[in-house]
Design an enzyme around this catalytic site. Sequence first.
Site, mmCIF file in Angstrom:
data_model
loop_
_atom_site.group_PDB
_atom_site.id
_atom_site.type_symbol
_atom_site.label_atom_id
_atom_site.label_comp_id
_atom_site.label_asym_id
_atom_site.label_seq_id
_atom_site.Cartn_x
_atom_site.Cartn_y
_atom_site.Cartn_z
ATOM 1 N N GLY A 153 0.409 -1.266 -0.207
ATOM 2 C CA GLY A 153 -0.098 -0.004 -0.122
ATOM 3 C C GLY A 153 0.669 0.861 0.096
ATOM 4 N N ARG A 154 0.366 2.012 0.713
ATOM 5 C CA ARG A 154 1.213 3.324 0.970
ATOM 6 C C ARG A 154 2.925 3.433 1.028
ATOM 7 N NH1 ARG A 154 -4.301 5.317 2.391
ATOM 8 N NH2 ARG A 154 -4.069 4.017 3.948
ATOM 9 N N ILE A 230 6.873 -3.919 10.931
ATOM 10 C CA ILE A 230 6.724 -2.654 10.946
ATOM 11 C C ILE A 230 5.152 -2.390 10.812
ATOM 12 C CG2 ILE A 230 8.970 -1.261 10.646
ATOM 13 C CD1 ILE A 230 6.191 -0.110 8.729
ATOM 14 N N GLY A 231 4.626 -3.327 10.651
ATOM 15 C CA GLY A 231 3.232 -3.500 10.140
ATOM 16 C C GLY A 231 2.113 -2.879 11.110
ATOM 17 N N ARG A 232 2.251 -4.818 12.096
ATOM 18 C CA ARG A 232 1.095 -4.934 13.068
ATOM 19 C C ARG A 232 2.424 -5.996 13.907
ATOM 20 N NH1 ARG A 232 0.007 -0.443 13.703
ATOM 21 N NH2 ARG A 232 -1.905 0.064 14.673
ATOM 22 N N ASP A 256 9.629 -3.136 14.585
ATOM 23 C CA ASP A 256 9.315 -1.762 15.510
ATOM 24 C C ASP A 256 8.089 -2.625 15.867
ATOM 25 O OD1 ASP A 256 9.173 0.908 15.652
ATOM 26 O OD2 ASP A 256 7.644 1.385 14.175
ATOM 27 N N GLU A 261 2.331 -5.052 22.749
ATOM 28 C CA GLU A 261 3.349 -3.895 23.395
ATOM 29 C C GLU A 261 2.498 -3.799 24.873
ATOM 30 O OE1 GLU A 261 2.569 -1.275 19.707
ATOM 31 O OE2 GLU A 261 3.767 -2.883 18.333
ATOM 32 N N HIS A 279 7.568 0.411 19.069
ATOM 33 C CA HIS A 279 7.020 1.173 17.540
ATOM 34 C C HIS A 279 7.615 3.041 17.674
ATOM 35 C CE1 HIS A 279 2.543 0.647 16.581
ATOM 36 N NE2 HIS A 279 3.208 1.377 15.517
ATOM 37 N N VAL A 280 7.868 2.937 16.665
ATOM 38 C CA VAL A 280 8.885 4.798 15.836
ATOM 39 C C VAL A 280 8.904 5.445 15.227
ATOM 40 C CG1 VAL A 280 10.273 5.007 19.120
ATOM 41 C CG2 VAL A 280 11.332 3.840 16.444
ATOM 42 N N GLY A 281 7.864 3.756 14.534
ATOM 43 C CA GLY A 281 7.794 4.131 12.653
ATOM 44 C C GLY A 281 7.517 5.813 12.366
HETATM 45 P P1 NAP Z 1 -2.245 1.197 2.846
HETATM 46 O O1 NAP Z 1 -2.344 2.253 1.922
HETATM 47 O O2 NAP Z 1 -4.138 0.917 3.232
HETATM 48 O O3 NAP Z 1 -1.549 -0.231 2.933
HETATM 49 C C1 NAP Z 1 -2.080 -1.791 3.265
HETATM 50 C C2 NAP Z 1 -1.576 -2.434 1.948
HETATM 51 O O4 NAP Z 1 -2.164 -4.112 3.136
HETATM 52 C C3 NAP Z 1 -2.316 -2.605 0.793
HETATM 53 O O5 NAP Z 1 -1.656 -3.014 -0.134
HETATM 54 C C4 NAP Z 1 -3.616 -3.822 1.331
HETATM 55 O O6 NAP Z 1 -2.796 -4.736 -0.169
HETATM 56 C C5 NAP Z 1 -2.556 -4.573 1.630
HETATM 57 N N1 NAP Z 1 -3.620 -6.428 2.467
HETATM 58 C C6 NAP Z 1 -4.597 -5.824 3.382
HETATM 59 N N2 NAP Z 1 -4.992 -6.795 3.809
HETATM 60 C C7 NAP Z 1 -3.739 -7.872 3.222
HETATM 61 C C8 NAP Z 1 -4.643 -9.298 3.872
HETATM 62 N N3 NAP Z 1 -4.759 -9.590 4.201
HETATM 63 N N4 NAP Z 1 -3.492 -9.842 3.236
HETATM 64 C C9 NAP Z 1 -2.260 -9.254 1.762
HETATM 65 N N5 NAP Z 1 -2.547 -7.811 2.060
HETATM 66 C C10 NAP Z 1 -3.026 -6.898 2.580
HETATM 67 O O7 NAP Z 1 -2.031 1.581 4.623
HETATM 68 P P2 NAP Z 1 -0.825 1.756 4.658
HETATM 69 O O8 NAP Z 1 -1.384 3.681 4.923
HETATM 70 O O9 NAP Z 1 -0.037 1.820 3.528
HETATM 71 O O10 NAP Z 1 -0.617 1.550 5.958
HETATM 72 C C11 NAP Z 1 -0.418 -0.224 6.527
HETATM 73 C C12 NAP Z 1 -0.090 -0.658 7.724
HETATM 74 O O11 NAP Z 1 0.764 -0.096 8.570
HETATM 75 C C13 NAP Z 1 -0.685 0.190 8.993
HETATM 76 O O12 NAP Z 1 -2.807 -0.297 8.754
HETATM 77 C C14 NAP Z 1 -0.091 -0.326 9.712
HETATM 78 O O13 NAP Z 1 -0.664 -1.161 11.037
HETATM 79 C C15 NAP Z 1 0.736 0.177 10.303
HETATM 80 N N6 NAP Z 1 1.680 1.616 10.058
HETATM 81 C C16 NAP Z 1 2.504 1.099 11.365
HETATM 82 C C17 NAP Z 1 3.440 2.214 12.008
HETATM 83 C C18 NAP Z 1 4.680 2.049 12.758
HETATM 84 O O14 NAP Z 1 4.803 3.100 13.683
HETATM 85 N N7 NAP Z 1 5.404 0.829 12.419
HETATM 86 C C19 NAP Z 1 3.046 3.287 11.221
HETATM 87 C C20 NAP Z 1 2.215 3.538 10.542
HETATM 88 C C21 NAP Z 1 1.662 2.769 9.895
HETATM 89 P P3 NAP Z 1 -4.747 -5.490 -1.028
HETATM 90 O O15 NAP Z 1 -5.788 -5.105 -0.068
HETATM 91 O O16 NAP Z 1 -4.211 -5.098 -2.223
HETATM 92 O O17 NAP Z 1 -4.578 -6.999 -0.305
#
Ligand code: NAP
Length: 320
Positions: A153-154, A230-232, A256, A261, A279-281
């Site tokens: 994703g983003r 860095i996801g969850r 991260d 947590e 968790h400082v992403g």
């Molecule tokens: P996003 O743009 O919605 O991207 C999420 C991606 O995950 C999408 O491309 C989606 O693709 C894919 N996805 C969702 N469910 C899935 C599944 N069951 N199997 C495979 N792929 C799947 O969100 P983002 O802005 O990139 O953020 C992603 C995540 O990063 C957040 O939800 C958060 O948990 C994590 N995050 C962590 C931190 C940190 O501090 N560590 C900070 C910010 C965010 P498809 O729909 O094509 O499957």
Amino acid sequence: MTRIGLLQAGPMMPFVTEQFSPTFDVHRLWEATDPDVLLEKIGADVQAIATGAQTAVDARLMERLPNLKIVANFGVGYDSVDARWAGEHGIIVTNTPDVLTEEVADTTLGLLLMTVRHLGAAERYLRAGKWPQAPYPLTPSLRGRTVGILGFGRIGKAIARRVEACGIPVVYCGRRRQDDVTQPYYDSLLAMARDVDTLIVAVPGGAETHHMVNAQVLEALGPNGVLINIGRGSVVDEAALISALQERKILSAGLDVFEDEPNVPQALIDMEHVVLLPHVGSASVHTRQAMGQLVVDNLKAFAAGKPPLTPVTETPFKGW
Ligand code: NAP
């Protein structure tokens, strides 16, 4: 303007809460001696919730707020909010996408380099005064690696741009192939794990992704394998990861995020060959301020009767 009842689930930055005061009557849930008593008293007045990942905004809580219209979540990940239930009950959930993307991707690149090149351990070595005795041992390398990104994703794409700038090829895995990207696609995480040696997790948490990275996936990554999350924390089976690291089924991990947590298993802390961040992403002043402002702006839009700025997909806006 009539004042609006706002339930604040946990502490937020002062510049955020200061902006609530002119419009909202704020009820501070985490400070209540008995949250049940507070909810009984003010439940019917609450039209908005401001929350972060610390508090579960589930059906049990939302049911007690019959006039709830909006849940403004601090963070792009909103797995602590039952967005499906909210959508079914006409409640809008907003998150904070985009404003944190580049920061999280920067952190991920740093975590990847720290993990592969032992940068944290090398710094500890210097500080411990060991350098005069011998140079730090040679480390593994990013050279020759292939990175597989779970969740393109983003943030996943912003990570890919950085990794590719390092000269490393990237492939991705998600629920669907994306037509507007050139990187090779895998519909199976296991198949991708077999073909790469570096797996970066950037998917959201929640039931659908729970323990997607399991013992089998880690084994497929192989003895040269590096896992970066860095996801969850919930996406990785932490017990399986600890075993894989202890048995050297994979090379190392950079994390991260964790399953429980801020509690990190002692087994991980005891291992020198993993890198652990609290968790400082997105945790820079710049980015956290932008996220906080987006929470405020979504709530202000609601108060002004305007559409929310960043509703999540489960709760499309159809009017207040
Ligand atoms: P996003 O743009 O919605 O991207 C999420 C991606 O995950 C999408 O491309 C989606 O693709 C894919 N996805 C969702 N469910 C899935 C599944 N069951 N199997 C495979 N792929 C799947 O969100 P983002 O802005 O990139 O953020 C992603 C995540 O990063 C957040 O939800 C958060 O948990 C994590 N995050 C962590 C931190 C940190 O501090 N560590 C900070 C910010 C965010 P498809 O729909 O094509 O499957």
